[in-house]
Enzyme design. Structure first.
Site, PDB file in Angstrom:
ATOM      1  N   GLN A 149       0.774  -4.386   0.192  1.00 30.76           N
ATOM      2  CA  GLN A 149       1.496  -5.229   1.154  1.00 30.76           C
ATOM      3  C   GLN A 149       2.869  -4.670   1.532  1.00 30.76           C
ATOM      4  O   GLN A 149       3.306  -4.775   2.662  1.00 30.76           O
ATOM      5  CB  GLN A 149       1.653  -6.644   0.568  1.00 30.76           C
ATOM      6  CG  GLN A 149       2.501  -7.598   1.381  1.00 30.76           C
ATOM      7  CD  GLN A 149       1.853  -8.046   2.680  1.00 30.76           C
ATOM      8  OE1 GLN A 149       0.961  -8.861   2.686  1.00 30.76           O
ATOM      9  NE2 GLN A 149       2.291  -7.482   3.803  1.00 30.76           N
ATOM     10  N   HIS A 183      -6.697 -13.312   2.838  1.00 30.52           N
ATOM     11  CA  HIS A 183      -5.866 -12.994   1.665  1.00 30.52           C
ATOM     12  C   HIS A 183      -5.953 -14.186   0.716  1.00 30.52           C
ATOM     13  O   HIS A 183      -5.181 -15.143   0.834  1.00 30.52           O
ATOM     14  CB  HIS A 183      -4.415 -12.767   2.085  1.00 30.52           C
ATOM     15  CG  HIS A 183      -4.238 -11.595   3.000  1.00 30.52           C
ATOM     16  ND1 HIS A 183      -3.691 -10.393   2.585  1.00 30.52           N
ATOM     17  CD2 HIS A 183      -4.561 -11.427   4.312  1.00 30.52           C
ATOM     18  CE1 HIS A 183      -3.673  -9.546   3.606  1.00 30.52           C
ATOM     19  NE2 HIS A 183      -4.201 -10.146   4.666  1.00 30.52           N
ATOM     20  N   HIS A 230      -4.846  -2.453   7.146  1.00 25.05           N
ATOM     21  CA  HIS A 230      -4.074  -3.254   8.105  1.00 25.05           C
ATOM     22  C   HIS A 230      -3.450  -2.252   9.065  1.00 25.05           C
ATOM     23  O   HIS A 230      -2.566  -1.484   8.669  1.00 25.05           O
ATOM     24  CB  HIS A 230      -2.978  -4.050   7.392  1.00 25.05           C
ATOM     25  CG  HIS A 230      -3.449  -5.321   6.769  1.00 25.05           C
ATOM     26  ND1 HIS A 230      -4.379  -5.362   5.778  1.00 25.05           N
ATOM     27  CD2 HIS A 230      -3.106  -6.618   7.024  1.00 25.05           C
ATOM     28  CE1 HIS A 230      -4.599  -6.620   5.434  1.00 25.05           C
ATOM     29  NE2 HIS A 230      -3.844  -7.407   6.176  1.00 25.05           N
ATOM     30  N   HIS A 263     -11.980 -11.058   6.698  1.00 26.03           N
ATOM     31  CA  HIS A 263     -10.572 -10.691   6.441  1.00 26.03           C
ATOM     32  C   HIS A 263      -9.763 -11.927   6.054  1.00 26.03           C
ATOM     33  O   HIS A 263      -9.424 -12.757   6.891  1.00 26.03           O
ATOM     34  CB  HIS A 263      -9.955 -10.038   7.684  1.00 26.03           C
ATOM     35  CG  HIS A 263      -8.568  -9.505   7.431  1.00 26.03           C
ATOM     36  ND1 HIS A 263      -8.246  -8.178   7.561  1.00 26.03           N
ATOM     37  CD2 HIS A 263      -7.428 -10.120   7.033  1.00 26.03           C
ATOM     38  CE1 HIS A 263      -6.970  -7.990   7.271  1.00 26.03           C
ATOM     39  NE2 HIS A 263      -6.445  -9.163   6.946  1.00 26.03           N
ATOM     40  N   GLU A 294      -0.427  -3.770  13.077  1.00 33.61           N
ATOM     41  CA  GLU A 294      -0.250  -5.217  13.262  1.00 33.61           C
ATOM     42  C   GLU A 294       1.191  -5.460  13.706  1.00 33.61           C
ATOM     43  O   GLU A 294       2.022  -6.004  12.969  1.00 33.61           O
ATOM     44  CB  GLU A 294      -0.571  -5.988  11.968  1.00 33.61           C
ATOM     45  CG  GLU A 294      -0.702  -7.486  12.225  1.00 33.61           C
ATOM     46  CD  GLU A 294      -0.992  -8.292  10.969  1.00 33.61           C
ATOM     47  OE1 GLU A 294      -0.988  -7.720   9.863  1.00 33.61           O
ATOM     48  OE2 GLU A 294      -1.219  -9.509  11.104  1.00 33.61           O
ATOM     49  N   ASP A 321      -7.787 -14.701   7.900  1.00 30.08           N
ATOM     50  CA  ASP A 321      -6.566 -14.031   7.431  1.00 30.08           C
ATOM     51  C   ASP A 321      -5.794 -14.882   6.425  1.00 30.08           C
ATOM     52  O   ASP A 321      -5.568 -14.447   5.304  1.00 30.08           O
ATOM     53  CB  ASP A 321      -5.666 -13.634   8.619  1.00 30.08           C
ATOM     54  CG  ASP A 321      -4.753 -12.446   8.301  1.00 30.08           C
ATOM     55  OD1 ASP A 321      -4.914 -11.848   7.223  1.00 30.08           O
ATOM     56  OD2 ASP A 321      -3.886 -12.125   9.125  1.00 30.08           O
TER      57      ASP A 321
HETATM   58 FE   FE2 Z   1      -4.277  -9.509   6.827  1.00 25.06          FE
END
Ligand code: FE2
Length: 411
Positions: free
Chosen positions: A151, A56, A209, A54, A212, A308
């Site tokens: 996102q 980005h 996701h 995971h 979170e 991440d």
């Molecule tokens: Fe993430």
């Protein structure tokens, strides 16, 4: 090529690992392999490559533009990234330079498989187009899986559902979602349903996701798990982060765990990042903000770790070194029993491969692609204790990274 005198995990003695035409061709007791081009592991640990489950990549090395995250929260991170997209318009070359730098860090730390989320809250889908190019460019060094990640929401962002569909058509490997960011609980559930619908339509994996947020009432995980079970997608589905589970009450968790186990879904967990982001609105005591890793593993669920972020609006640090992520995660999740540490490399190797659905081509077994690392350690314990260097990274039978260990002189 033969890797001689290799220490294999969960196997006594030392081994010779032969490679032919990019595949493992034999694994025999040390000293019995034919004379060939040899790399002597000298009794060190030889393992399959690290899996980053995971990250980005499109955000990496963008911290500080247009400004730094002062609150340290996830929501300020989303706001800054949104400003970055509009105020300092992204260009292909800028993104490619940052991503190449990130991948080269990762390769130097022995990562050969990366699942990267890519922001598709963008009418141009620039990040996705850039990463599809980069995926081809780096194919001989690292396998990249791309998650179409909305996102700014599937429904909270204009045309979010259409952009997700477009991204899957363009070649994203997984459908993503961010239900806790949608305007209401109902939109959140609808967004999860949309992710599943599109993943099924285009035969893709799913990585959402999920929850979170430090809100004990954020319960999209149950929706994800129930849909994974009902659709039969089971282990093709990953719930990322799931930090609200840290705050669920135990009675609810007891019921939830039954479903999680049955559903067969994977969990991608990012310990350094979520420890940094979560608990920001708590007084003391502050929640750690990482999901129930120990309990999930003990229940038989698959859990892998990810970095991440590397220097982005959400997290200022990070290097791509999965051992650092692992070491941090063991501490914060109190996954530090003797057996836990003695087998901890599973979390960033085998478990990561399960999350990515690549187990058919992953692992040191005759017939599989000859991908391996030689680690400057004799055991999982030593590797994580000393954050041991990767000395060689071999992919498809070719050395793609070699490191000379540093020498220290004490006076
Ligand atoms: Fe993430």
């Amino acid at each position: 090529m033969v890797i001689t005198n290799a220490k294999l995990r969960n196997k006594d003695g030392l081994w010779d690992i032969s490679v032919k035409d990019g595949k493992f061709s034999a694994i025999t007791a040390a000293g019995t392999s034919p004379d060939d081009e040899k790399i002597d592991a000298e009794g060190r640990l030889v393992i399959p490559p690290y899996v980053e489950s995971h990250i980005h990549l499109d955000y990496a090395f963008t911290a500080g533009i247009p400004h730094h995250n002062m609150s340290g929260t996830l929501f300020e991170g989303i706001q800054i990234w949104s400003e970055h997209k509009t105020q300092a318009p992204l260009t292909e070359e800028y993104m490619k330079a940052n991503i190449r730098k990130t991948l080269e860090h990762q390769i130097s730390y022995g990562v050969q498989h990366v699942r990267s989320h890519v922001d598709i809250s963008d009418p141009e889908l620039l990040g996705l187009r850039v990463l599809l190019d980069i995926k081809k460019e780096y194919a001989d060094r690292v396998d990249i899986q791309l998650v179409a990640f909305p996102q700014e929401g599937i429904f909270a962002y204009k045309n979010g559902a259409a952009l997700l569909e477009e991204a899957l058509k363009l070649g994203a490997d997984c459908a993503g979602g961010i239900p806790h960011y949608e305007y209401t609980r109902e939109y959140g559930v609808k967004s999860v349903e949309k992710t599943f619908e599109l993943a099924q339509k285009y035969n893709k994996l799913i990585d959402i996701h999920c929850d979170e947020i430090d809100d004990e009432a954020s319960r999209f995980l149950e929706t994800v798990a129930a849909l994974a079970l009902e659709t039969g997608l089971t282990n093709k589905v990953t719930a990322s982060h799931t930090v609200a589970m840290h705050s669920y009450n135990n009675a609810y968790c007891m019921k939830l765990f039954g479903l999680l186990k049955k559903s067969g879904i994977n969990f991608a967990v990012c310990p350094p990042e979520n420890t940094h982001l979560q608990g920001r609105v708590d007084n003391y005591p502050k929640r750690r903000g990482v999901t129930r890793v120990k309990e999930l593993l003990e229940a038989g669920c698959n859990v892998s770790f990810g970095q991440d972020s590397i220097s982005d609006p959400w997290y200022p640090l990070g290097t791509g070194n999965m051992l650092r992520v692992l070491e941090f995660g063991l501490h914060v999740c109190q996954y530090t029993g003797y057996d836990d540490i003695a087998n901890c490399l599973d979390i960033i190797t085998e478990n990561g491969a399960k999350t990515l659905n690549i187990t058919d081509r992953y692992g040191i077994e005759v017939g599989k692609p000859a991908d391996l690392l030689i680690i400057n350690a004799k055991s999982d314990f030593e590797a994580v204790q000393y954050l041991s260097d990767v000395l060689y990274s071999v992919k498809d039978g070719k050395v793609i990274m070699k490191r000379v260990p540093s020498q220290v002189t004490l006076y």
